[in-house]
Design an enzyme around this catalytic site. Structure first.
Site, PDB file in Angstrom:
ATOM      1  N   ASP A  11       0.875  -1.175   0.000  1.00  0.00           N
ATOM      2  CA  ASP A  11       0.000   0.000   0.000  1.00  0.00           C
ATOM      3  C   ASP A  11       0.904   1.214   0.000  1.00  0.00           C
ATOM      4  O   ASP A  11       1.687   1.402   0.921  1.00  0.00           O
ATOM      5  CB  ASP A  11      -0.883  -0.009   1.252  1.00  0.00           C
ATOM      6  CG  ASP A  11      -1.739  -1.270   1.304  1.00  0.00           C
ATOM      7  OD1 ASP A  11      -1.819  -1.894   2.369  1.00  0.00           O
ATOM      8  OD2 ASP A  11      -2.300  -1.634   0.263  1.00  0.00           O
ATOM      9  N   ASP A 130     -13.723  -3.211  -1.782  1.00  0.00           N
ATOM     10  CA  ASP A 130     -13.496  -3.150  -0.317  1.00  0.00           C
ATOM     11  C   ASP A 130     -14.829  -3.378   0.366  1.00  0.00           C
ATOM     12  O   ASP A 130     -15.832  -2.744   0.017  1.00  0.00           O
ATOM     13  CB  ASP A 130     -12.917  -1.779   0.078  1.00  0.00           C
ATOM     14  CG  ASP A 130     -11.531  -1.561  -0.516  1.00  0.00           C
ATOM     15  OD1 ASP A 130     -11.151  -0.389  -0.715  1.00  0.00           O
ATOM     16  OD2 ASP A 130     -10.850  -2.557  -0.821  1.00  0.00           O
TER      17      ASP A 130
HETATM   18  O1  LIG Z   1      -7.571  -0.571  -0.266  1.00  0.00           O
HETATM   19  C1  LIG Z   1      -7.583   0.608   0.150  1.00  0.00           C
HETATM   20  O2  LIG Z   1      -8.204   1.531  -0.450  1.00  0.00           O
HETATM   21  C2  LIG Z   1      -6.837   0.979   1.403  1.00  0.00           C
HETATM   22  C3  LIG Z   1      -6.862   2.302   1.828  1.00  0.00           C
HETATM   23  C4  LIG Z   1      -6.154   2.668   2.954  1.00  0.00           C
HETATM   24  C5  LIG Z   1      -5.422   1.718   3.661  1.00  0.00           C
HETATM   25  C6  LIG Z   1      -5.393   0.384   3.256  1.00  0.00           C
HETATM   26  C7  LIG Z   1      -6.113   0.021   2.120  1.00  0.00           C
HETATM   27  N1  LIG Z   1      -6.130  -1.301   1.692  1.00  0.00           N
HETATM   28  C8  LIG Z   1      -5.602  -2.336   2.504  1.00  0.00           C
HETATM   29  C9  LIG Z   1      -4.850  -3.315   1.649  1.00  0.00           C
HETATM   30  O3  LIG Z   1      -5.711  -3.850   0.674  1.00  0.00           O
HETATM   31  C10 LIG Z   1      -4.215  -4.363   2.559  1.00  0.00           C
HETATM   32  O4  LIG Z   1      -2.928  -4.499   2.099  1.00  0.00           O
HETATM   33  C11 LIG Z   1      -4.922  -5.718   2.519  1.00  0.00           C
HETATM   34  O5  LIG Z   1      -6.186  -5.541   3.120  1.00  0.00           O
HETATM   35  C12 LIG Z   1      -4.096  -6.775   3.234  1.00  0.00           C
HETATM   36  O6  LIG Z   1      -4.119  -6.477   4.583  1.00  0.00           O
HETATM   37  P1  LIG Z   1      -3.393  -7.421   5.687  1.00  0.00           P
HETATM   38  O7  LIG Z   1      -2.755  -8.598   5.010  1.00  0.00           O
HETATM   39  O8  LIG Z   1      -4.461  -7.817   6.654  1.00  0.00           O
HETATM   40  O9  LIG Z   1      -2.366  -6.494   6.303  1.00  0.00           O
END
Ligand SMILES: O=C(O)c1ccccc1NC[C@H](O)[C@H](O)[C@H](O)COP(=O)(O)O
Length: 251
Positions: A11, A130
């Site tokens: 990210d 999401d």
């Molecule tokens: O997807 C987005 O828009 C967004 C915005 C702000 C912060 C994070 C975001 N997405 C989170 C990412 O998709 C994240 O890398 C995944 O959900 C994987 O997360 P973990 O493996 O649980 O850390």
């Protein structure tokens, strides 16, 4: 059986890799090019870069990051964040992306999915969704980096996105993001029943077994993770060994 994919996610916010919990409290975890090279060394099957600020000036930063990374790593690259036109898709593909993820703009204008699929092939077009569960247990679609709730049921929207030409779905559970509580298996069970394109699970990976579980029970094709890999709690080799032990086909 097609090999399943282990996919680290970077990210990116203002040219740095960030990580939070439930999309909040982002902390800086390093330089995108260095981290991408490390994941290549560890044997990642693919990389996802999400530009989570995705304002215009950051869009240029992101293109530069993609150019630098694609010149050094040879895994398939999926790039997302703020993509809102066929021109944006073209610029990222030109910079070296293999696939482009569209999230908010696809909800606002599903015809963008079709335009991208027709121009570049639907294998290039990933629709990122999401998702968070509401009080009555319904999976609801969020846009704008998880900040805006829509009225869309995530299962219905996934089906619509594929009908518009999405070649792959990247489904992130906001409720599980960063928690290491495991993937939301029922979310993937419901979506895999209504679409016939590859599904990437995202959000919540905490243990190597979480990956085997989402492949076996969630019926997904790829498992994306950020926290466990960024914080060095698991390596990609360890995950692959554990998944292979469960009899799952993996490179
Ligand atoms: O997807 C987005 O828009 C967004 C915005 C702000 C912060 C994070 C975001 N997405 C989170 C990412 O998709 C994240 O890398 C995944 O959900 C994987 O997360 P973990 O493996 O649980 O850390």
């Amino acid at each position: 059986m097609l090999a399943k994919r282990i996919i680290p996610c970077l990210d990116v916010d203002s040219g740095r890799v960030k990580k939070g919990v439930n999309f909040n409290n982002l902390t800086d975890v390093g330089d995108p090019v260095e981290i991408a090279a490390e994941y290549q060394r560890q044997g990642a099957d693919e990389l996802v870069f999400l530009d989570i600020t995705a304002t215009n000036e950051h869009r240029k930063t992101m293109t530069q990051v993609v150019e630098q990374v694609s010149s050094q790593v040879f895994m398939p690259l999926t790039i997302g964040g703020g993509v809102s036109s066929v021109q944006d898709i073209q610029a990222l593909l030109k910079a070296g992306a293999d696939k482009v993820a569209i999230n908010s703009a696809a909800v606002d204008n599903p015809d963008l999915i079709t335009a991208g699929a027709e121009k570049f092939g639907n294998q290039c077009i990933v629709v990122a969704i999401d998702v968070s569960k509401n009080k009555s247990g319904e999976y609801i679609v969020y846009i704008h980096g998880g900040k805006t709730a829509t009225k869309l049921n995530a299962i219905d929207w996934a089906k619509t996105a594929v009908e518009h030409g999405a070649g792959e779905l990247l489904i992130t559970s906001m409720d599980r993001d960063g928690t290491k509580d495991g993937f939301d298996i029922s979310l993937y069970q419901e979506i895999s029943q209504v679409v016939n394109v590859p599904i990437i699970a995202s959000g919540g990976a905490g243990r190597a077994l979480d990956f085997s579980e989402v492949f076996k029970q969630g019926n997904v094709d790829g498992a994306l993770a950020a926290s466990v890999f960024h914080y060095g709690e698991l390596t990609i080799e360890e995950v692959k060994q554990a998944v292979k032990k469960e009899g799952i086909t993996i490179r």
